[in-house]
Scaffold this active site. Structure first.
Site, PDB file in Angstrom:
ATOM      1  CG  ASP A 183      -2.192  -1.197   1.225  1.00 48.73           C
ATOM      2  OD1 ASP A 183      -2.075  -1.612   0.012  1.00 48.73           O
ATOM      3  OD2 ASP A 183      -2.392  -1.732   2.319  1.00 48.73           O
TER       4      ASP A 183
ATOM      5  CE  LYS B  22       2.549  -2.190  -4.315  1.00 47.45           C
ATOM      6  NZ  LYS B  22       1.936  -2.129  -3.027  1.00 47.45           N
TER       7      LYS B  22
ATOM      8  N   GLY C 222      -4.445  -4.497  -3.712  1.00 45.38           N
ATOM      9  CA  GLY C 222      -5.466  -3.337  -3.967  1.00 45.38           C
ATOM     10  C   GLY C 222      -4.905  -1.925  -4.365  1.00 45.38           C
TER      11      GLY C 222
ATOM     12  CD  GLN D  71       0.934  -8.829  -2.547  1.00 43.37           C
ATOM     13  OE1 GLN D  71       1.259  -9.403  -3.237  1.00 43.37           O
ATOM     14  NE2 GLN D  71      -0.433  -8.466  -2.723  1.00 43.37           N
TER      15      GLN D  71
HETATM   16  P1  GDP Z   1      -0.642   0.357  -3.649  1.00 43.20           P
HETATM   17  O1  GDP Z   1      -1.227  -0.892  -3.271  1.00 43.20           O
HETATM   18  O2  GDP Z   1       0.811   0.483  -3.468  1.00 43.20           O
HETATM   19  O3  GDP Z   1      -0.921   0.522  -4.990  1.00 43.20           O
HETATM   20  O4  GDP Z   1      -1.293   1.573  -2.770  1.00 43.20           O
HETATM   21  P2  GDP Z   1      -2.951   1.609  -2.462  1.00 43.20           P
HETATM   22  O5  GDP Z   1      -3.596   2.184  -3.586  1.00 43.20           O
HETATM   23  O6  GDP Z   1      -3.557   0.493  -1.710  1.00 43.20           O
HETATM   24  O7  GDP Z   1      -2.675   2.701  -1.168  1.00 43.20           O
HETATM   25  C1  GDP Z   1      -2.026   4.230  -1.356  1.00 43.20           C
HETATM   26  C2  GDP Z   1      -3.582   5.142  -1.061  1.00 43.20           C
HETATM   27  O8  GDP Z   1      -2.665   6.364  -1.182  1.00 43.20           O
HETATM   28  C3  GDP Z   1      -4.381   5.131  -2.108  1.00 43.20           C
HETATM   29  O9  GDP Z   1      -5.620   5.483  -1.872  1.00 43.20           O
HETATM   30  C4  GDP Z   1      -3.773   6.153  -3.199  1.00 43.20           C
HETATM   31  O10 GDP Z   1      -4.730   7.106  -4.061  1.00 43.20           O
HETATM   32  C5  GDP Z   1      -3.276   7.285  -2.112  1.00 43.20           C
HETATM   33  N1  GDP Z   1      -2.021   7.946  -2.587  1.00 43.20           N
HETATM   34  C6  GDP Z   1      -1.109   7.825  -3.395  1.00 43.20           C
HETATM   35  N2  GDP Z   1      -0.157   8.894  -3.562  1.00 43.20           N
HETATM   36  C7  GDP Z   1      -0.424   9.580  -2.676  1.00 43.20           C
HETATM   37  C8  GDP Z   1       0.101  10.945  -2.134  1.00 43.20           C
HETATM   38  O11 GDP Z   1       1.178  11.165  -2.177  1.00 43.20           O
HETATM   39  N3  GDP Z   1      -0.616  11.648  -1.104  1.00 43.20           N
HETATM   40  C9  GDP Z   1      -1.731  11.102  -0.732  1.00 43.20           C
HETATM   41  N4  GDP Z   1      -2.525  11.925   0.224  1.00 43.20           N
HETATM   42  N5  GDP Z   1      -2.396   9.932  -0.930  1.00 43.20           N
HETATM   43  C10 GDP Z   1      -1.659   9.230  -2.018  1.00 43.20           C
HETATM   44  P1  IMO Z   2      -0.799  -4.247  -2.257  1.00 42.73           P
HETATM   45  O1  IMO Z   2      -0.408  -4.736  -3.302  1.00 42.73           O
HETATM   46  C1  IMO Z   2      -1.005  -4.694   2.104  1.00 42.73           C
HETATM   47  C2  IMO Z   2      -1.115  -8.610   3.517  1.00 42.73           C
HETATM   48  C3  IMO Z   2      -2.182  -8.883   4.582  1.00 42.73           C
HETATM   49  C4  IMO Z   2      -1.677  -9.850   5.474  1.00 42.73           C
HETATM   50  C5  IMO Z   2      -0.320 -10.717   4.760  1.00 42.73           C
HETATM   51  C6  IMO Z   2      -0.830 -12.046   3.983  1.00 42.73           C
HETATM   52  O2  IMO Z   2      -2.112  -3.280  -2.203  1.00 42.73           O
HETATM   53  O3  IMO Z   2       0.213  -3.216  -1.636  1.00 42.73           O
HETATM   54  P2  IMO Z   2      -2.402 -12.833   2.206  1.00 42.73           P
HETATM   55  O4  IMO Z   2      -3.830 -12.347   1.741  1.00 42.73           O
HETATM   56  O5  IMO Z   2      -1.451 -12.124   0.938  1.00 42.73           O
HETATM   57  O6  IMO Z   2      -2.029 -14.146   2.533  1.00 42.73           O
HETATM   58  O7  IMO Z   2      -2.160 -11.868   3.492  1.00 42.73           O
HETATM   59  O8  IMO Z   2      -0.176  -9.677   3.821  1.00 42.73           O
HETATM   60  N1  IMO Z   2      -1.374  -8.020   2.181  1.00 42.73           N
HETATM   61  C7  IMO Z   2      -1.091  -6.790   1.929  1.00 42.73           C
HETATM   62  N2  IMO Z   2      -0.907  -5.765   2.623  1.00 42.73           N
HETATM   63  N3  IMO Z   2      -0.952  -4.380   0.878  1.00 42.73           N
HETATM   64  C8  IMO Z   2      -1.186  -5.592  -0.120  1.00 42.73           C
HETATM   65  O9  IMO Z   2      -1.098  -5.481  -1.392  1.00 42.73           O
HETATM   66  C9  IMO Z   2      -1.288  -6.881   0.499  1.00 42.73           C
HETATM   67  N4  IMO Z   2      -1.275  -8.084   0.201  1.00 42.73           N
HETATM   68  C10 IMO Z   2      -1.504  -8.864   1.379  1.00 42.73           C
HETATM   69  O10 IMO Z   2      -2.801  -7.894   5.100  1.00 42.73           O
HETATM   70  O11 IMO Z   2      -0.920  -9.240   6.689  1.00 42.73           O
HETATM   71 MG    MG Z   3      -2.989  -1.649  -1.798  1.00 39.83          MG
END
Ligand code: GDP
Ligand code: IMO
Ligand code: MG
Length: 415
Positions: free
Chosen positions: A13, A16, A40, A219
């Site tokens: 999260d 990326k 996600g 991840q």
């Molecule tokens: P990923 O799994 O690495 O693609 O990240 P996620 O999408 O799960 O979580 C990142 C969250 O931060 C998302 O809701 C993005 O829209 C948000 N986000 C990304 N870059 C920025 C930033 O520079 N500032 C803020 N406030 N939010 C950001």
């Molecule tokens: P993105 O791509 C954050 C975490 C779960 C749990 C552990 C194992 O959005 O960064 P799993 O279901 O993979 O067996 O769970 O890994 N986890 C993540 N945490 N971002 C993710 O993906 C994750 N995918 C799995 O919360 O701790």
């Molecule tokens: Mg994510």
């Protein structure tokens, strides 16, 4: 031509999706190499939010092709659902015929095992990731290409259920009946067979033709099956090396490696997190950063930037640059902390130990700043924010290549 790579540096999260989407505008192809719909990825363009789980984050570039590699575990159901958001995917989305499927029973097993673990639960996303990868390694998995012969696949599944009936019974998981399984698999075949491809040959061809390919990790490094905080990890190789096995490319095929890292730190699920803040600061980070999971909606645990873990992750991935995300979330803090070392048994260490459970963070404190949100150039950043970033660059021994100051694609400083 070499493929550039995006990899998460922390516990996922990191943002990326935003960076892959931004860079994808200049790439011919984007390829996912591991993970599944536990991921996600949120992308915001012109005020519109897109949530992706399996489809690579290059899908918003109409000219780029998107590849789901053999190292990904694919829930056909989740993929079919996600595909509905997009039109004309044929010729723009390719899925490896060697990728393993997540079927309903993998999901049921994942959830049943988590329940059994009780207070020792990993906190998985409950998407069947662990069981699908386990069965792949145990050589009793189900690959997407097998959808080409439903009779054979159903017979194989029935045999598998029979051989594993005791395990299913012990977990309280029902083996699916032949009729309903057949109907399900037939639907998957009808919808997905047109998208199946030999993605290894496809990726080689793209590279050989001089096309620009972007590799998208899901991840993060600290969730890696080998190099993360085991057993509180996911079941795949989340690090840059995972791209080789997950796509069938070799290490020499990889070019620029960008590590994606938040300006602070979060984690969903259980396991060690030395810089977690259980007080007011953690709550502010969660609120300001909207730190609730894209996949499960769970509140994310929040804390300060861990430079020791980041330096480790940068080295293990071979990061050429870091992209510092969500700098704006630190706006308004009077003081900002960075973990610069760990204390273990009264001794200070500046490297990542194998066991992160009993380390105490040693902090350096920085003066905060008022506003960085929306900045698109370095000059727009407050002096204190630049000082903070300079320090991160030095202590992690990795150049900063990008700084992100809002969820929007365009609020990004490119250095
Ligand atoms: P990923 O799994 O690495 O693609 O990240 P996620 O999408 O799960 O979580 C990142 C969250 O931060 C998302 O809701 C993005 O829209 C948000 N986000 C990304 N870059 C920025 C930033 O520079 N500032 C803020 N406030 N939010 C950001
Ligand atoms: P993105 O791509 C954050 C975490 C779960 C749990 C552990 C194992 O959005 O960064 P799993 O279901 O993979 O067996 O769970 O890994 N986890 C993540 N945490 N971002 C993710 O993906 C994750 N995918 C799995 O919360 O701790
Ligand atoms: Mg994510």
């Amino acid at each position: 031509m070499r493929a550039d790579l995006i990899v998460g540096i922390q516990w996922g999260d990191e943002g990326k999706g935003k960076i892959v989407d931004l860079l994808a505008q200049k790439y011919d192809a984007v390829a996912r190499y591991q993970g599944g719909h536990n991921a996600g990825h949120t992308i915001v363009v012109d005020g519109k939010t897109h949530a992706l789980h399996l489809i690579p984050s290059g899908i918003l570039n109409p000219k780029a092709i998107n590849i789901i590699g053999n190292g990904v575990v694919v829930s056909p159901e989740a993929l079919i659902k996600e595909m509905k958001q997009f039109e004309n995917l044929l010729g723009r989305l390719y899925v490896s015929e060697s990728a393993h499927m997540i079927l309903n029973f993998h999901i049921a097993i994942d959830q049943a095992k988590e329940k059994l673990r009780g207070s020792k639960a990993i906190g998985t996303t409950g998407r069947g990731i662990g069981p699908a990868y386990s069965e792949k390694v145990a050589r009793q998995g189900f690959r997407l290409g097998e959808l080409r012969d439903i009779d054979k696949l159903v017979a194989k599944a029935m045999e598998y259920f029979e051989q594993n009936r005791a395990v299913f019974d012990a977990l309280g998981v029902e083996c699916q009946g032949e009729m309903s399984l057949r109907a399900e698999l037939e639907e998957y075949a009808a919808k997905l067979l047109p998208f199946l491809a030999n993605t290894t040959q496809m990726t080689w061809k793209l590279l050989d033709e001089g096309k620009k390919v972007l590799l998208e990790g899901a991840q993060g490094t600290l969730l890696d099956i080998d190099h993360g905080t085991y057993p509180f990890v996911t079941s795949s190789s989340t690090i840059s090396a995972g791209a080789c096995t997950g796509l069938g490319i070799n290490p020499k095929d990889i070019g620029h490696i960008t590590g994606i890292v938040k300006a602070y730190c979060t984690r969903v699920g259980n396991g060690p997190f030395p810089t977690e803040d259980f007080g007011k600061d953690g709550d502010i980070l969660r609120q300001n950063g909207h730190e609730f999971g894209t996949t499960t909606g769970r509140p994310r645990r929040c804390g300060w930037f861990d430079a020791v873990a980041c330096k480790y992750a940068s080295r293990i991935n071979g990061c050429d640059t870091l992209s510092i995300m969500k700098l704006d979330v630190l706006d308004g803090f009077e003081e900002i902390k960075v973990c610069v070392a760990y204390e273990v048994d009264g001794q200070e260490i500046d490297y990542m130990p194998v066991d992160l459970e009993n380390v105490k963070p040693v902090y350096k404190t920085f003066k905060g700043w008022e506003k960085s949100v929306g900045a698109r150039t370095l000059e727009e950043l407050p002096a204190e924010a630049r000082e903070y970033l300079d320090f991160l660059e030095k202590i992690t021994q990795t150049k900063i290549g990008m700084i992100s100051t809002s969820p929007d694609r365009n609020d990004t400083i490119l250095l």
